[in-house]
Scaffold this motif. Structure first.
Motif, PDB file in Angstrom:
ATOM      1  N   LEU A 213    -121.201 -85.332  -4.873  1.00  0.00           N
ATOM      2  CA  LEU A 213    -122.281 -86.580  -4.801  1.00  0.00           C
ATOM      3  C   LEU A 213    -121.897 -87.327  -3.985  1.00  0.00           C
ATOM      4  O   LEU A 213    -120.906 -88.298  -4.888  1.00  0.00           O
ATOM      5  N   PRO A 214    -121.819 -87.446  -2.007  1.00  0.00           N
ATOM      6  CA  PRO A 214    -120.737 -89.178  -2.288  1.00  0.00           C
ATOM      7  C   PRO A 214    -121.740 -89.819  -2.350  1.00  0.00           C
ATOM      8  O   PRO A 214    -122.902 -89.809  -2.226  1.00  0.00           O
ATOM      9  N   ALA A 215    -120.981 -90.597  -1.883  1.00  0.00           N
ATOM     10  CA  ALA A 215    -121.602 -92.350  -1.969  1.00  0.00           C
ATOM     11  C   ALA A 215    -122.754 -92.505  -0.959  1.00  0.00           C
ATOM     12  O   ALA A 215    -123.804 -92.870  -1.061  1.00  0.00           O
ATOM     13  N   LEU A 216    -122.343 -91.550   0.569  1.00  0.00           N
ATOM     14  CA  LEU A 216    -122.838 -92.259   1.773  1.00  0.00           C
ATOM     15  C   LEU A 216    -123.746 -90.579   1.723  1.00  0.00           C
ATOM     16  O   LEU A 216    -122.793 -89.672   2.215  1.00  0.00           O
ATOM     17  N   TRP A 232    -127.086 -94.595  -5.329  1.00  0.00           N
ATOM     18  CA  TRP A 232    -127.597 -94.898  -6.288  1.00  0.00           C
ATOM     19  C   TRP A 232    -127.751 -96.100  -5.631  1.00  0.00           C
ATOM     20  O   TRP A 232    -127.414 -97.248  -6.418  1.00  0.00           O
ATOM     21  N   PRO A 233    -128.778 -96.452  -4.796  1.00  0.00           N
ATOM     22  CA  PRO A 233    -129.497 -97.735  -4.026  1.00  0.00           C
ATOM     23  C   PRO A 233    -129.715 -98.868  -4.834  1.00  0.00           C
ATOM     24  O   PRO A 233    -129.685 -99.813  -4.403  1.00  0.00           O
ATOM     25  N   GLU A 234    -130.502 -98.014  -6.021  1.00  0.00           N
ATOM     26  CA  GLU A 234    -130.586 -99.171  -7.095  1.00  0.00           C
ATOM     27  C   GLU A 234    -129.779-100.327  -7.759  1.00  0.00           C
ATOM     28  O   GLU A 234    -129.654-101.575  -7.884  1.00  0.00           O
ATOM     29  N   TRP A 235    -128.113 -99.006  -7.330  1.00  0.00           N
ATOM     30  CA  TRP A 235    -127.553 -99.945  -7.844  1.00  0.00           C
ATOM     31  C   TRP A 235    -126.137-100.564  -6.728  1.00  0.00           C
ATOM     32  O   TRP A 235    -126.038-101.956  -6.979  1.00  0.00           O
ATOM     33  N   GLN A 236    -125.878 -99.981  -6.336  1.00  0.00           N
ATOM     34  CA  GLN A 236    -125.265-100.772  -4.312  1.00  0.00           C
ATOM     35  C   GLN A 236    -125.862 -99.814  -3.322  1.00  0.00           C
ATOM     36  O   GLN A 236    -125.872 -98.694  -2.821  1.00  0.00           O
ATOM     37  N   GLY A 237    -126.187-100.669  -2.628  1.00  0.00           N
ATOM     38  CA  GLY A 237    -127.329-100.172  -1.296  1.00  0.00           C
ATOM     39  C   GLY A 237    -126.027 -99.849  -0.165  1.00  0.00           C
ATOM     40  O   GLY A 237    -124.577-100.131  -0.146  1.00  0.00           O
ATOM     41  N   ARG A 238    -126.612 -99.278   0.474  1.00  0.00           N
ATOM     42  CA  ARG A 238    -125.651 -98.582   2.519  1.00  0.00           C
ATOM     43  C   ARG A 238    -124.552 -99.903   2.422  1.00  0.00           C
ATOM     44  O   ARG A 238    -123.844 -99.280   3.021  1.00  0.00           O
ATOM     45  N   GLU A 239    -125.231-101.043   2.555  1.00  0.00           N
ATOM     46  CA  GLU A 239    -125.170-102.233   3.468  1.00  0.00           C
ATOM     47  C   GLU A 239    -123.908-102.079   2.480  1.00  0.00           C
ATOM     48  O   GLU A 239    -122.734-103.002   2.916  1.00  0.00           O
ATOM     49  N   ARG A 244    -118.260-101.914   1.338  1.00  0.00           N
ATOM     50  CA  ARG A 244    -116.861-101.625   0.815  1.00  0.00           C
ATOM     51  C   ARG A 244    -115.910-100.488   1.504  1.00  0.00           C
ATOM     52  O   ARG A 244    -114.539-100.429   1.669  1.00  0.00           O
ATOM     53  N   ARG A 245    -116.233 -99.633   2.668  1.00  0.00           N
ATOM     54  CA  ARG A 245    -115.523 -98.410   3.796  1.00  0.00           C
ATOM     55  C   ARG A 245    -114.604 -99.631   3.988  1.00  0.00           C
ATOM     56  O   ARG A 245    -113.512 -99.318   4.685  1.00  0.00           O
ATOM     57  N   LEU A 246    -115.025-100.846   4.512  1.00  0.00           N
ATOM     58  CA  LEU A 246    -113.987-102.053   5.363  1.00  0.00           C
ATOM     59  C   LEU A 246    -113.338-102.489   4.768  1.00  0.00           C
ATOM     60  O   LEU A 246    -111.927-102.886   5.300  1.00  0.00           O
ATOM     61  N   GLU A 247    -113.225-102.629   3.785  1.00  0.00           N
ATOM     62  CA  GLU A 247    -112.573-103.472   2.850  1.00  0.00           C
ATOM     63  C   GLU A 247    -111.281-101.954   1.901  1.00  0.00           C
ATOM     64  O   GLU A 247    -110.210-102.505   1.764  1.00  0.00           O
ATOM     65  N   VAL A 248    -112.034-100.721   1.842  1.00  0.00           N
ATOM     66  CA  VAL A 248    -110.582-100.337   1.323  1.00  0.00           C
ATOM     67  C   VAL A 248    -110.155 -99.256   2.723  1.00  0.00           C
ATOM     68  O   VAL A 248    -108.540 -98.764   2.355  1.00  0.00           O
TER      69      VAL A 248
END
Length: 458
Positions: A213-216, A232-239, A244-248
């Motif tokens: 199950l990927p994050a996106l 898990w949008p209730e915990w961490q949404g797409r934005e 995080r994608r840009l950060e890592v």
């Protein structure tokens, strides 16, 4: 009464009860994971692999609640739990014990009064739970269920062929030798590398059921999500995930968040994201990182270069390569060049030097430091592999957060970056890595929102 409740609701009912007591409830992806784990408990699946991103609570359900439920469902069952270190394995074990103590009345089990250890205990019904670190002592133990959670410790370990081989050999030669006939294995992990334990098992052994199950979400998502939908949008949404994608960086994101490690021959540095600027913007700090080589060129021999790469950082945390010097020279000439560039750069520029191990390396740094009196010199050994040291720089490049001042050296640096780590020369990459990594330890009050330089130490 207990048996009827378990028969009616199974692991899902137990998970809901246990989490409700903590003010939480299983999310949609947790219920899918619970369904797969129920199949393991019932004997419908004997090899389950769970691949989910960090922060998805896969360990809560797979390594804490499931062993407690399994021991209740199999009163004489034996469980071995393994993680990358004994400390992490014991942490999971303490949580399993607490879960049994908190829910024992509903589960119909109790921990034996003779079991005092927090993470290695027996139940009144003869069931046993034993936690150990990877390659830890498990001789003499037997298992109806083995749960392996997070067997890889770091990027350095994931990148090491030796470490990957050792983990696979331990899994096949020691850990699975503990399984009883009909025993089951659950592997829970975030992916790190194409050839990590999950990748190697999928390639080498048939019969694994893989819940990925990927994050996106991607096309054909097991949860039925639309492409791009958060896990898990209730915990961490797409934005937040895209940030995080840009950060890592793309390489780490593909592996750890999408569970799809890039192949080894994929470009390490995304040079298409590098900006060329006509002149240096205002800077808050400047570092010149050095990679040292002290062998003269000769007929039929092309030794490594000594490289000094000058890197600045703006108030907005943009990294800018300002200058690159390269030379193939003897030690005295190298020292003279370092001193010359220090004078040109001025005392405000930090000088970052690599220190070879042993007394000779310490003596060399002492000599250079004396020659650089009046300048700030930072020296440290190169402990990790080149790819690990280069990861923070690659992350910044992936995020479009690295620029170069237009200069004749641009093409040579970009060419070396594109070829890394497969080219014959990587001295400029090493100098860039040193400059970027030194920034993490010398830049007081840097906005962590953009830099995220400590990624190297994960």
């Amino acid at each position: 009464m207990v048996n009827r409740l378990m028969a009616a609701g199974g692991f899902l009912e137990f998970a809901r009860r246990a989490m409700e007591a903590k003010g939480q409830m299983p999310a949609r992806h947790h219920e899918l994971l619970i369904e797969h784990l129920q199949s393991v408990a019932d004997g419908g699946c004997d090899r389950l692999m769970v691949q989910m991103p960090p922060g998805s609570a896969k360990s809560t359900y797979g390594s804490v609640l499931f062993p407690a439920y399994f021991l209740a469902a199999k009163p004489r069952g034996q469980v071995i739990a393994a993680a990358h270190t004994a400390s992490l394995a014991n942490h999971f074990g303490r949580r399993v014990r607490s879960s049994i103590e908190e829910n024992g009345g509903w589960l119909g089990v109790a921990i034996s009064k003779d079991s005092k250890a927090a993470s290695r205990f027996a139940l009144d019904g003869e069931g046993e739970y034993f936690a150990a670190g990877v390659r830890g002592p498990i001789t003499g133990r037997r298992a109806d269920l083995i749960v392996i959670d997070d067997p890889v410790k770091s990027w350095a370990e994931a990148e090491s062929q030796t470490a990957r081989d050792a983990l696979f050999d331990w899994y096949r030669g020691e850990l699975t030798a503990r399984l009883k006939p009909g025993g089951r294995v659950v592997l829970i992990m975030t992916r790190w590398h194409e050839d990590d334990l999950a990748g190697r098992l999928l390639a080498a052994e048939a019969g694994w059921k893989c819940l990925r199950l990927p994050a996106l979400a991607e096309v054909g998502d097991e949860l039925g999500r639309a492409p791009g939908e958060a896990l898990w949008p209730e915990w961490q949404g797409r934005e937040d995930i895209e940030r995080r994608r840009l950060e890592v960086g793309e390489r780490a994101f593909a592996a750890m968040y999408q569970q799809a490690p890039l192949p080894p021959d994929a470009a390490f540095f995304n040079t298409a994201r590098v900006r060329i600027v006509p002149e240096a913007p205002p800077l808050r700090q400047v570092i010149r990182g050095w990679d040292l080589a002290a062998t003269l060129a000769a007929s039929g021999r092309s030794p490594d270069y000594t490289v000094g790469l000058k890197l600045g950082v703006t108030e907005q945390s943009l990294l800018v390569v300002l200058d690159v010097v390269r030379l193939q020279a003897a030690p005295a000439q190298v020292e003279a060049k370092i001193v010359e560039m220090a004078r040109q750069d001025g005392p405000g520029t930090v000088i970052a030097l690599p220190q070879d191990p042993g007394q000779a390396g310490a003596a060399q740094i002492a000599m250079l430091t004396r020659s650089l009196a009046g300048y700030k010199v930072v020296a440290s050994p190169e402990r990790d592999a080149k790819t690990i040291r280069a990861m923070p720089a690659a992350t910044q490049m992936d995020g479009g957060n690295l620029a170069m001042v237009a200069a004749p050296w641009n093409d040579a640096l970009l060419a070396e970056l594109r070829a890394f780590p497969h080219a014959g020369k990587d001295d400029q990459v090493d100098a860039l890595s040193r400059a970027v990594n030194t920034l993490a330890t010398t830049m007081a009050g840097a906005p962590a929102r953009r830099l995220h330089l400590p990624l190297m130490a994960r």
